[in-house]
Design an enzyme around this catalytic site. Structure first.
Site, PDB file in Angstrom:
ATOM      1  N   ARG A  85       0.932  -1.164  -0.120  1.00  0.00           N
ATOM      2  CA  ARG A  85      -0.102  -0.070  -0.088  1.00  0.00           C
ATOM      3  C   ARG A  85       0.744   1.300  -0.134  1.00  0.00           C
ATOM      4  NH1 ARG A  85      -2.874  -4.104   1.646  1.00  0.00           N
ATOM      5  NH2 ARG A  85      -1.157  -4.626   2.698  1.00  0.00           N
ATOM      6  N   THR A  86       1.692   1.525   0.701  1.00  0.00           N
ATOM      7  CA  THR A  86       2.444   2.531   0.948  1.00  0.00           C
ATOM      8  C   THR A  86       3.334   2.812  -0.413  1.00  0.00           C
ATOM      9  OG1 THR A  86       2.917   2.220   3.368  1.00  0.00           O
ATOM     10  CG2 THR A  86       4.164   3.868   2.090  1.00  0.00           C
ATOM     11  N   LYS A 114      28.651  -3.981  -5.091  1.00  0.00           N
ATOM     12  CA  LYS A 114      30.090  -3.868  -5.673  1.00  0.00           C
ATOM     13  C   LYS A 114      30.917  -3.134  -4.282  1.00  0.00           C
ATOM     14  CE  LYS A 114      28.759  -2.557 -10.150  1.00  0.00           C
ATOM     15  NZ  LYS A 114      29.098  -1.271 -11.035  1.00  0.00           N
ATOM     16  N   ARG A 135      11.704   3.863   2.440  1.00  0.00           N
ATOM     17  CA  ARG A 135      11.174   2.731   3.534  1.00  0.00           C
ATOM     18  C   ARG A 135      12.663   1.818   3.766  1.00  0.00           C
ATOM     19  NH1 ARG A 135       6.140  -1.100   4.279  1.00  0.00           N
ATOM     20  NH2 ARG A 135       5.336   0.970   4.795  1.00  0.00           N
ATOM     21  N   HIS A 168       6.435   6.038  11.295  1.00  0.00           N
ATOM     22  CA  HIS A 168       5.676   5.681   9.927  1.00  0.00           C
ATOM     23  C   HIS A 168       4.862   7.215   9.827  1.00  0.00           C
ATOM     24  CE1 HIS A 168       4.194   4.146   6.200  1.00  0.00           C
ATOM     25  NE2 HIS A 168       3.804   3.003   6.597  1.00  0.00           N
TER      26      HIS A 168
HETATM   27  C1  NCD Z   1       2.320  -1.092   8.202  1.00  0.00           C
HETATM   28  C2  NCD Z   1       3.942  -0.897   8.000  1.00  0.00           C
HETATM   29  O1  NCD Z   1       4.572  -1.167   7.124  1.00  0.00           O
HETATM   30  O2  NCD Z   1       4.345  -0.440   9.103  1.00  0.00           O
HETATM   31  N1  NCD Z   1       2.020  -0.959   6.628  1.00  0.00           N
HETATM   32  C3  NCD Z   1       1.406  -0.167   5.936  1.00  0.00           C
HETATM   33  O3  NCD Z   1       2.507   0.724   5.604  1.00  0.00           O
HETATM   34  N2  NCD Z   1       0.602   0.242   5.801  1.00  0.00           N
HETATM   35  C4  NCD Z   1       2.013  -1.846   8.796  1.00  0.00           C
HETATM   36  C5  NCD Z   1       2.435  -3.468   8.850  1.00  0.00           C
HETATM   37  O4  NCD Z   1       3.257  -3.896   8.264  1.00  0.00           O
HETATM   38  O5  NCD Z   1       1.896  -4.145   9.855  1.00  0.00           O
END
Ligand code: NCD
Length: 369
Positions: A85-86, A114, A135, A168
């Site tokens: 989703r993100t 490398k 991320r 997040h």
């Molecule tokens: C979450 C995350 O990655 O922290 N997911 C997200 O970004 N919607 C929650 C999770 O992975 O449980």
């Protein structure tokens, strides 16, 4: 300061205000790394902007207008931790505001194999792109990147799309946006100051599950401190309790909270329930297996005890902690929450690149009567 997979980056300064000053420009977030960067007016304006983008993008002409706004910018999505989703909502948001993007999702395809350092990989991104959305499994790495980019001759913003077990912030923004839309009086839905009234005052929000390692709850708790009168209940097994740092932050900000181990007994008290999955990818030696997580799941049978206006949220992905039969209930807001992420992330990028004013002007010219 240097980090390994197991040892997070330590912030360069112990004082949060000092850290935020390095991330903001002109008193608003430039790099988006910590939820604490967002004050109440900034959050409220982003929610309003997300609504405007939602309306404007409904027509071909409106959507074409939005796509002109950032068509001269390019984004790098550096996602070396799994994401559905993100990642997708950021790519959809880029498309909405017309920004082109590239992605790296697997380190094994980069020159890091490398022997290049990750810092140099990121410095390289900063020469080709105008924005880094990242991320990363390491807590603190996004902040380290922001500080590193501040030292580069060409400084570009970084958006933290999930940093280890820590934060997040963009998920927290979309969660607040979703809760706002759930709690707002529908009769006031079209009125302009919709996002200035504190609809959270008097509401009780329960967070359920792995609160120790779930970064979304931590960021959302920080943001909810901007709404006096909200009450938070953290329901988890004892081994997965919310961090003391969060509880201290809530106390310092005068936010009422409780810590509980039993979900069922108070289920009818909650105005919102924020479910989370077990974050067992962070296990060191399979310790999650010993935890009875079923006690922290929402079942269809529990629905008879829900408050009628309850909002059920979940950042997703879900496992068994959220019964799929609940999806059909009006209280289930998690699929709307997924879609809200796309509008909120569009609003955030528009704000970081200062095209929010153009969106407001367009909205007032064509969408208000
Ligand atoms: C979450 C995350 O990655 O922290 N997911 C997200 O970004 N919607 C929650 C999770 O992975 O449980």
């Amino acid at each position: 300061m240097p980090a390994t997979e197991s040892q997070p980056y330590v912030p360069t300064h112990p004082d949060t205000a000092h850290r935020i000053a390095a991330l903001n420009r002109n008193d608003k977030p430039f790099h988006v790394v910590l939820a604490q960067q967002f004050d109440r007016p900034t959050v409220d304006q982003l929610c309003q902007l997300a609504d405007m983008i939602r309306s404007i993008s409904g027509s071909r002409q409106g959507s074409q207008f939005l796509q002109t706004l950032l068509s001269h910018r390019r984004a790098m999505l550096y996602f070396i931790q799994p994401s559905t989703r993100t990642f997708l909502s950021f790519t959809a948001a880029c498309q909405i505001v017309g920004m082109r993007y590239s992605s790296v999702r697997d380190r094994s395809t980069s020159s890091e194999v490398k022997g290049e350092s990750e810092d140099d990989t990121v410095r390289t991104f900063s020469q080709y792109f105008d924005l880094i959305i990242m991320r990363h499994p390491l807590e603190g790495f996004a902040e380290h990147v922001a500080n590193m980019l501040n030292e580069m001759p060409r400084t570009i913003p970084v958006l933290n799309a999930g940093s280890g077990k820590d934060q997040h912030p963009t998920q927290a923004l979309l969660d607040i946006y979703t809760l706002y839309r759930c709690f707002a009086d529908p009769r006031a839905a079209r009125e302009e100051p919709r996002y200035t009234r504190n609809v959270f005052a008097g509401k009780t929000i329960a967070f359920v599950g792995d609160l120790k390692r779930g970064r979304t709850v931590r960021s959302l708790a920080y943001l909810l401190c901007r709404y006096p009168g909200v009450r938070l209940v953290f329901v988890s097994p004892p081994q997965l309790r919310i961090g003391e740092d969060i509880l201290e932050y809530l106390s310092r900000n005068g936010i009422e909270y409780d810590v509980a181990e039993d979900l069922r007994s108070s289920i009818g008290e909650y105005d919102a329930i924020y479910m989370t999955r077990m974050q067992d990818e962070h296990d060191v030696a399979g310790e999650s297996k010993a935890i009875d997580y079923y006690a922290y799941s929402l079942t269809y049978e529990m629905a008879k005890d829900f408050k009628p206006g309850l909002a059920i949220l979940h950042p997703l992905p879900r496992r068994n902690e959220l019964d799929q039969r609940l999806d059909a209930l009006p209280q289930a807001k998690y699929w709307a929450q997924v879609r809200n992420g796309m509008w909120m992330r569009s609003a955030l990028m528009a704000s970081v690149f200062n095209v929010d004013v153009a969106i407001r002007d367009h909205y007032h010219a064509y969408y208000t009567f």
